[in-house]
Scaffold this active site. Sequence first.
Site, PDB file in Angstrom:
ATOM      1  N   ASP A   1       0.862  -1.175   0.000  1.00 40.34           N
ATOM      2  CA  ASP A   1       0.000   0.000   0.000  1.00 40.34           C
ATOM      3  C   ASP A   1       0.905   1.234   0.000  1.00 40.34           C
ATOM      4  OD1 ASP A   1      -2.298   1.646   0.358  1.00 40.34           O
ATOM      5  OD2 ASP A   1      -1.892   1.697   2.499  1.00 40.34           O
TER       6      ASP A   1
ATOM      7  N   ASP B   1      -1.386  -0.801   6.052  1.00 40.80           N
ATOM      8  CA  ASP B   1      -1.683  -0.285   7.390  1.00 40.80           C
ATOM      9  C   ASP B   1      -3.157  -0.072   7.653  1.00 40.80           C
ATOM     10  OD1 ASP B   1      -1.780   3.274   7.396  1.00 40.80           O
ATOM     11  OD2 ASP B   1      -1.948   1.981   5.646  1.00 40.80           O
TER      12      ASP B   1
END
Length: 1221
Positions: A431, A863
């Site tokens: 990400d 996250d």
Amino acid sequence: MARGTTMRKKKKHHFGRIHVSNQGGSDPNLSTSLLAGGPGFSRTVYCNDPECLEAGQLRYKNNYVRTTKYTIATFLPKSLFEQFRRVANLYFLVCALLSFTPLSPYSALSNVFPLVVVVAATMGKEIVEDWRRKMQDIEVNNRKVKAHRGDGTFDSKKWRDLRVGDIVKVEKDEFFPADLILFSSSYEEAICYVETTNLDGETNLKLKQALEATSGLNEDSLFNDFKAIVRCEDPNANLYTFIGSLYLEEGQLPLSPQQLLLRDSKLRNTDYVYGAVIFTGHDTKVMQNSTAPPSKRSKIERRTDKIVYFLFSMLVLMSTIGSIYFGIVTGMDIEDGAMTRWYLRPDITTMYYDPKRPALAAVLHFLTAFMLYGYLIPISLYVSIEIVKVLQSVFINNDIHMYHEESDTPARARTSNLNEELGQVDTILSDKTGTLTCNSMEFIKCSIAGVAYGRGVTEVEKAMARRKGEELDDEENLDSELKQIVSVKGYNFIDERIVDGNWVNEPRADVIQKFLQLLAICHTAIPDVDEETGNISYEAESPDEAAFVIAARELGFEFCERTQSSISLLEFEPTTGEKVKRVYTLLNIIEFSSSRKRMSVIVQNEEGKLLLLCKGADSVMFERLAEDGREFEQQTRWHINEYAEAGLRTLILAYREVEESEYKEFSEAFTEAKSTVSADRDELVDQVADQFERNLILLGATAVEDKLQNGVPECIDKLAQAGIKLWVLTGDKMETAINIGYACSLLREGMKQIIISSEMHERKTLEKASDKSAMDDTLKASVLHHITEGKELASRESTEALALIIDGKSLTHALEDDVKDMFLDLALACASVICCRSSPKQKALVTRLVKHKTGATTLAIGDGANDVGMLQEADIGVGISGAEGMQAVMSSDIAIAQFRFLERLLLVHGHWCYRRIASMICYFFYKNIVFGFTLFYFEAYTSFSGQTAYNDWYLSFYNIFFTSLPVIALGVFDQDVSSKLCLKFPQLYQEGVQNVIFNWRRIIGWSFNGIFSATSVFYFCVYAMESQAFRGGGEVVGFEILGTVLYTCVVWVVNAQMALAINYFTYIQHLFIFGSLAVWYLFLVAYGAMDPDISTTAYQVFVEACAPSASFWLITLFVTLSTLVPYSIYAAVQLQFFPMYHQMIQLIEANGQSEDLEFCQMLRQRSLTPPTLSYTPKVHESFMVSAPGAFVIILELIKHADPVFYAAFGNSTTLLLYFDN
């Protein structure tokens, strides 16, 4: 501001309704949109009347919760089933059962004992873990909460005794005992603060609010005659959605997640709340989410299973060969009435040796041999691996170099099953926001009325300037200005044209005023007022939203108060230059979602005007502008592209005035949609909102910076040198992602970019014509065309690296069944891959594609909650504890605090764990092959009679006491090179990726080494002792002495082999290796001193026979040395002429060349796998360095170590030409 117990008490009247919708009642019998009672929406709750007849017929679950894996009744069968699912353990169980029959070559006790030890150790671990869970369950189920008993009084009640429909009163800092519908609280506005750390790990408090109709129920006595019915969705695992309706005398009222209080969340900063229990026990959402994570097994573990199957096949083959031979020889014991082996008395033997029935004897012998050769399979292998992995995880958890001091967060291995997999990662899928960046947003630029404001310079702009060799204008002046400004978190804006009220002098001050008002009003943030200082901080759902509210405050529009139906601002008044308090009536909030990509609020200002204020992504906002609202569109588009190139996140701001009649029509439709109790409710709400959020007037755009985390470029560079490919999957715009890629070294100058974008002329034309089918066909054709061109480019390019960048709409077509293989081929040929505008589902699909199609090890790192699918799909999921909460961490296999720690996690711990586990397993099989083949050779020596070479307890303790601890020490402590050199030579990591330590060639090599060692030990011992006098009286050895000498030599050989294989000695290795040898001799003395009925063939064999004999010690020494000499010669030749990469590093370290920059660079170039960001990755057959390359390095080492020898030998042109050829 940190939200917790230290937070100051707020004034009650400062807070009010957050998610407002018109509360018009309606008769439930007349509602045609309700699907309550239908599939998925059948739950009916009788609030404050759980004992009524209707409630009793529903038979909902009680509130007792059990998280244990076992019960008293199920522990034994379930745990035994778990143990004997493993083929190895099942085999040993069969052998243990057969050991009670006359077929057994050894006593039953000696055979059962090792199995009991191994199984009991694992079951004991299960008992300890489950007992801890049981204690937690008892503590939780016996907690107490105040529940309504009738007559308006509340008494303490255990959680486990709660029923659906009970009214409970939860007080400050207490956990919610079940899933509740909030009725009221100590605040007048019926709000409460909830901490959900136990659910999603997020530490920021959530604001909940009851319906206005129940907000007055704020005293115990008011529940005396209260009755209500809740009809809602059935139990499910979704924490963030809830669909239901509350039926009161006034009518039906819609319920939303805003009224839902989840079990295991905690009430904070609120004195008390009242609520009705709707889900209990295992029906609660937190328990619905407590499903087991996906089962992940490492590639080494799967290959180990195959080796066990191979050894099992070898065992069956050896048993078959021996049985056939035994049957043939037994049948020849009596020929023509004469006994050929008369000393065996075949004429009076049992059926096991009956020459008249040789076939039966052969079958029975097969069963005996099947048990005897079981020592080929290491019984303690799996337990030892589990112990080693747990200890390796302890090292990872306690690595100070992966500890983040700012957040007080160490690395945490949440599972130890995948330690060795960390050393084999081929592709990382990452990400961006919060993973590569900080997810700590700062308002830095904006575009208002077509004019760009903000002179700040982003990290991406600095990186771009450095890349191009340019200097940024006034960079030093900007830095000095920033230092002079008082630091405000979330605000990094410099532009004297609009700060300090100067915006009133701008040509379009009216637009600027509306822009700043929208920033201050359109949000769901909550103001926290410190009553002592009067300072206001904000609790926002996202860092972006907090940055907007702070920016509005700093520019003169301070959001200061939120009541039940209004938002109050302290606005800068252009005419007076003073701040004036203005109150906006809050009518509705249309929330943000990933599908809508926007949020809106509907307010009424003090003049009575109704305003729709909207902010969202440019991809959905520009199409919603009115024809007369596009005055600044062209300039704004230009500015947001510039902002994207600078790595900034952008949002478009727009508004419009709303007529009362239009709002009334919308409000009725919106209320009806929200009142629907069905799976379609969210879709219906979105449809109503979509029709209303149109014909907007553009105001401008915001730009916030999400800075890169410290060390990200250096980490990516090091991972690239290690040959690891990095894919970035982000929801950002393509321009933003590309420039972040440059800033973090994922993209480099000179890289050729293959861009597959849905933004093309043909698609835009079709989009305007609203021809969706033709648009999709055209886009798919375009994607195929770009992929084909890219593959042609990749096949032509040999030196320049390629980068693939694709957006979300194109990715949708690239992942279709007929295209995805071509897409993957192109992506694998590229050094870097960036997928922009990708959804959470696309992230998971890309991860699955890479994992299944390549077969290589994938690691996903993220996250946020949107990364959970990707983390669970990958071979290894790494969660980062960041600003988006802890959901990624809770779904991960390993948790770290910063992306940069991935470098050490993979290149150091991953490399070490891979080497340790691989070497440990190879050695395990080696030592068991040595032991098993000595049994086989002795069987052959005794005509496959079924007689074992060793005492029963020698057999039992081989894998438990005499050879197990050294191999565990190898798996825990061994290092081929230091952590410093692992990071200095990241190319070393490719040994794991290409699996050079645990490939079939190496496994077979260790197997042949084991067979050779067994052959050497057995025949040296037999021929050295067969005819020679062993005792002082001239007696030759007996069976018991031969077995003891053989066993002693085996123990010495396998432990000495371990010593040769170890790269890094600690006192623990010395203790375990030499301690195992010492324990063997002590065992011989102690066991031999026992009664002969116990010690049998070992009685006094060491003290009286072996120890006094010089030949015993000489044979042990000679056999050990002669057995290990061939391995030592092979290792020396391989090291000198065909060294592996880690051995080269060991050589230069031993010769003091590890700090020589030129020499180190030459060594880096020896790697056959190039850095992924310097060259296009190619497939390589072997990582072993070629002989010419290795010889050049060795000559360099000789040159530095012994110049005289080098002058005489190493500089030989003929020799160099020989190796070059």
